[in-house]
Scaffold this motif. Sequence first.
Motif, PDB file in Angstrom:
ATOM      1  N   ALA A  29      -4.486  -5.831   0.795  1.00 43.51           N
ATOM      2  CA  ALA A  29      -5.698  -5.455   1.536  1.00 43.51           C
ATOM      3  C   ALA A  29      -5.779  -6.339   2.767  1.00 43.51           C
ATOM      4  O   ALA A  29      -5.423  -7.517   2.713  1.00 43.51           O
ATOM      5  CB  ALA A  29      -6.948  -5.615   0.670  1.00 43.51           C
ATOM      6  N   TYR A  30      -6.246  -5.765   3.865  1.00 47.59           N
ATOM      7  CA  TYR A  30      -6.348  -6.516   5.115  1.00 47.59           C
ATOM      8  C   TYR A  30      -7.735  -6.421   5.741  1.00 47.59           C
ATOM      9  O   TYR A  30      -7.998  -7.043   6.766  1.00 47.59           O
ATOM     10  CB  TYR A  30      -5.328  -5.996   6.140  1.00 47.59           C
ATOM     11  N   GLY A  48      -1.271  -9.787   2.575  1.00 47.25           N
ATOM     12  CA  GLY A  48       0.131 -10.056   2.885  1.00 47.25           C
ATOM     13  C   GLY A  48       0.397 -10.134   4.370  1.00 47.25           C
ATOM     14  O   GLY A  48      -0.294  -9.498   5.177  1.00 47.25           O
ATOM     15  N   ASP A  49       1.432 -10.901   4.734  1.00 45.97           N
ATOM     16  CA  ASP A  49       1.809 -10.929   6.152  1.00 45.97           C
ATOM     17  C   ASP A  49       2.453  -9.613   6.578  1.00 45.97           C
ATOM     18  O   ASP A  49       2.772  -9.423   7.751  1.00 45.97           O
ATOM     19  CB  ASP A  49       2.707 -12.130   6.469  1.00 45.97           C
ATOM     20  N   SER A  50       2.594  -8.686   5.626  1.00 46.30           N
ATOM     21  CA  SER A  50       2.995  -7.313   5.958  1.00 46.30           C
ATOM     22  C   SER A  50       2.007  -6.681   6.935  1.00 46.30           C
ATOM     23  O   SER A  50       2.324  -5.674   7.575  1.00 46.30           O
ATOM     24  CB  SER A  50       3.078  -6.464   4.687  1.00 46.30           C
ATOM     25  N   THR A  61       7.638  -9.539   9.963  1.00 42.18           N
ATOM     26  CA  THR A  61       6.467 -10.383   9.696  1.00 42.18           C
ATOM     27  C   THR A  61       6.511 -11.699  10.472  1.00 42.18           C
ATOM     28  O   THR A  61       5.565 -12.487  10.387  1.00 42.18           O
ATOM     29  CB  THR A  61       6.384 -10.703   8.195  1.00 42.18           C
ATOM     30  N   LEU A  62       7.569 -11.940  11.222  1.00 39.60           N
ATOM     31  CA  LEU A  62       7.800 -13.276  11.781  1.00 39.60           C
ATOM     32  C   LEU A  62       6.819 -13.676  12.876  1.00 39.60           C
ATOM     33  O   LEU A  62       6.664 -14.864  13.152  1.00 39.60           O
ATOM     34  CB  LEU A  62       9.234 -13.381  12.314  1.00 39.60           C
ATOM     35  N   SER A  63       6.147 -12.711  13.502  1.00 39.56           N
ATOM     36  CA  SER A  63       5.210 -13.035  14.582  1.00 39.56           C
ATOM     37  C   SER A  63       3.772 -13.212  14.102  1.00 39.56           C
ATOM     38  O   SER A  63       2.882 -13.501  14.892  1.00 39.56           O
ATOM     39  CB  SER A  63       5.253 -11.948  15.663  1.00 39.56           C
ATOM     40  N   GLY A  79     -15.270  -8.537   1.402  1.00 34.88           N
ATOM     41  CA  GLY A  79     -15.320  -7.168   0.926  1.00 34.88           C
ATOM     42  C   GLY A  79     -15.059  -7.000  -0.555  1.00 34.88           C
ATOM     43  O   GLY A  79     -15.051  -5.876  -1.056  1.00 34.88           O
ATOM     44  N   SER A  80     -14.832  -8.096  -1.276  1.00 38.52           N
ATOM     45  CA  SER A  80     -14.507  -8.007  -2.700  1.00 38.52           C
ATOM     46  C   SER A  80     -15.448  -8.883  -3.514  1.00 38.52           C
ATOM     47  O   SER A  80     -16.046  -9.823  -2.997  1.00 38.52           O
ATOM     48  CB  SER A  80     -13.053  -8.427  -2.945  1.00 38.52           C
ATOM     49  N   GLN A  81     -15.548  -8.562  -4.811  1.00 39.09           N
ATOM     50  CA  GLN A  81     -16.394  -9.341  -5.707  1.00 39.09           C
ATOM     51  C   GLN A  81     -15.654  -9.841  -6.941  1.00 39.09           C
ATOM     52  O   GLN A  81     -15.967 -10.907  -7.448  1.00 39.09           O
ATOM     53  CB  GLN A  81     -17.581  -8.492  -6.182  1.00 39.09           C
ATOM     54  N   ARG A  82     -14.697  -9.056  -7.441  1.00 35.21           N
ATOM     55  CA  ARG A  82     -14.089  -9.391  -8.729  1.00 35.21           C
ATOM     56  C   ARG A  82     -12.610  -9.753  -8.640  1.00 35.21           C
ATOM     57  O   ARG A  82     -12.116 -10.540  -9.442  1.00 35.21           O
ATOM     58  CB  ARG A  82     -14.275  -8.246  -9.736  1.00 35.21           C
ATOM     59  N   ALA A  83     -11.865  -9.203  -7.707  1.00 31.72           N
ATOM     60  CA  ALA A  83     -10.425  -9.437  -7.647  1.00 31.72           C
ATOM     61  C   ALA A  83     -10.120 -10.850  -7.162  1.00 31.72           C
ATOM     62  O   ALA A  83     -10.794 -11.389  -6.277  1.00 31.72           O
ATOM     63  CB  ALA A  83      -9.755  -8.420  -6.728  1.00 31.72           C
ATOM     64  N   CYS A  84      -9.086 -11.449  -7.728  1.00 31.08           N
ATOM     65  CA  CYS A  84      -8.548 -12.716  -7.238  1.00 31.08           C
ATOM     66  C   CYS A  84      -7.879 -12.445  -5.894  1.00 31.08           C
ATOM     67  O   CYS A  84      -7.112 -11.492  -5.760  1.00 31.08           O
ATOM     68  CB  CYS A  84      -7.529 -13.252  -8.248  1.00 31.08           C
ATOM     69  N   VAL A  85      -8.183 -13.241  -4.880  1.00 29.50           N
ATOM     70  CA  VAL A  85      -7.635 -13.013  -3.542  1.00 29.50           C
ATOM     71  C   VAL A  85      -6.581 -14.077  -3.223  1.00 29.50           C
ATOM     72  O   VAL A  85      -6.849 -15.273  -3.306  1.00 29.50           O
ATOM     73  CB  VAL A  85      -8.743 -13.028  -2.467  1.00 29.50           C
ATOM     74  N   VAL A  86      -5.382 -13.605  -2.863  1.00 25.42           N
ATOM     75  CA  VAL A  86      -4.260 -14.468  -2.505  1.00 25.42           C
ATOM     76  C   VAL A  86      -3.853 -14.155  -1.073  1.00 25.42           C
ATOM     77  O   VAL A  86      -3.754 -12.981  -0.699  1.00 25.42           O
ATOM     78  CB  VAL A  86      -3.067 -14.249  -3.455  1.00 25.42           C
ATOM     79  N   VAL A  87      -3.618 -15.173  -0.270  1.00 20.33           N
ATOM     80  CA  VAL A  87      -3.261 -14.999   1.141  1.00 20.33           C
ATOM     81  C   VAL A  87      -1.872 -15.570   1.406  1.00 20.33           C
ATOM     82  O   VAL A  87      -1.569 -16.699   1.008  1.00 20.33           O
ATOM     83  CB  VAL A  87      -4.299 -15.679   2.061  1.00 20.33           C
TER      84      VAL A  87
END
Length: 274
Positions: A29-30, A48-50, A61-63, A79-87
């Motif tokens: 998600a972005y 994701g850096d995607s 993704t390099l830039s 925008g989220s309440q329950r999901a674990c968010v990973v960056v």
Amino acid sequence: MSATGQIKRISVPEIAARKGGEPVSILTAYSISMARLLDPHTDCLLVGDSLGMVLYGMDSTLSVTLDMMIAHGAAVVRGSQRACVVVDLPWATYQESPQQAFRSAARVLAESGAQAVKLEGGEEMAETVGFLVRRGIPVMGHVGLTPQAVNALGGYRARGRSDAEQRKIIGDARAIADAGAFSIVVEGVIEPLARQITESVPAVTIGIGASAACDGQVLVTDDMLGLFSGFTPKFVKRYADIGDTISQAAEAYTAEVRARSFPGPEHVFPVKKN
């Protein structure tokens, strides 16, 4: 749901405890709008850096910059309440030293509100993973096909077809797990190797182009929904074709605008009678 009736966000320890249990569902998600739609259904949202390719039209993704990841990470958290968010930590923001990685990861967690960071690499990144984990930063690893190393790898192809490559990838996964990563993305490897990795490490394995035997799966949401018009990898299953729906809606809208049938009387504000 907490005792106060508020939705409780899934924690990193809860994800880690799913090893060998109920598979973990992860989608990218972005944005706030996408996070709101996905949040009730998935265990983890990966910023994701995607996004560099999906949202910004970059060739790789390099830039992607750290500021970009933080901005999109913060939007997904809001925008989220329950999901674990990973960056994702983008390329060149963590490879130089454990200290550089800590500064980048600390910014991500503090400024976005995410629960964890993800970084790519194997044995060479084990020291950095341990450095971060010991300082309270949860880390998701990423082995196999690592997009940030696309130039060194020579392109996007399946990994683990040779014995030497299999030994290298297994060694990478074990090193990252031993360093304290709670989870490891296993991307683009032959299916038996993904099974072996899952059986060999205590960390939760997340497959993408790997195996159903992994402890969970991740897909780029835009690929899964038919929103991204670029190259679609073999391992992507198209669950909807929203891209076609959007295109048809835009076509219908433009036709009505040109025919002056939109806006209709119900869409404008008439003069009110006294």
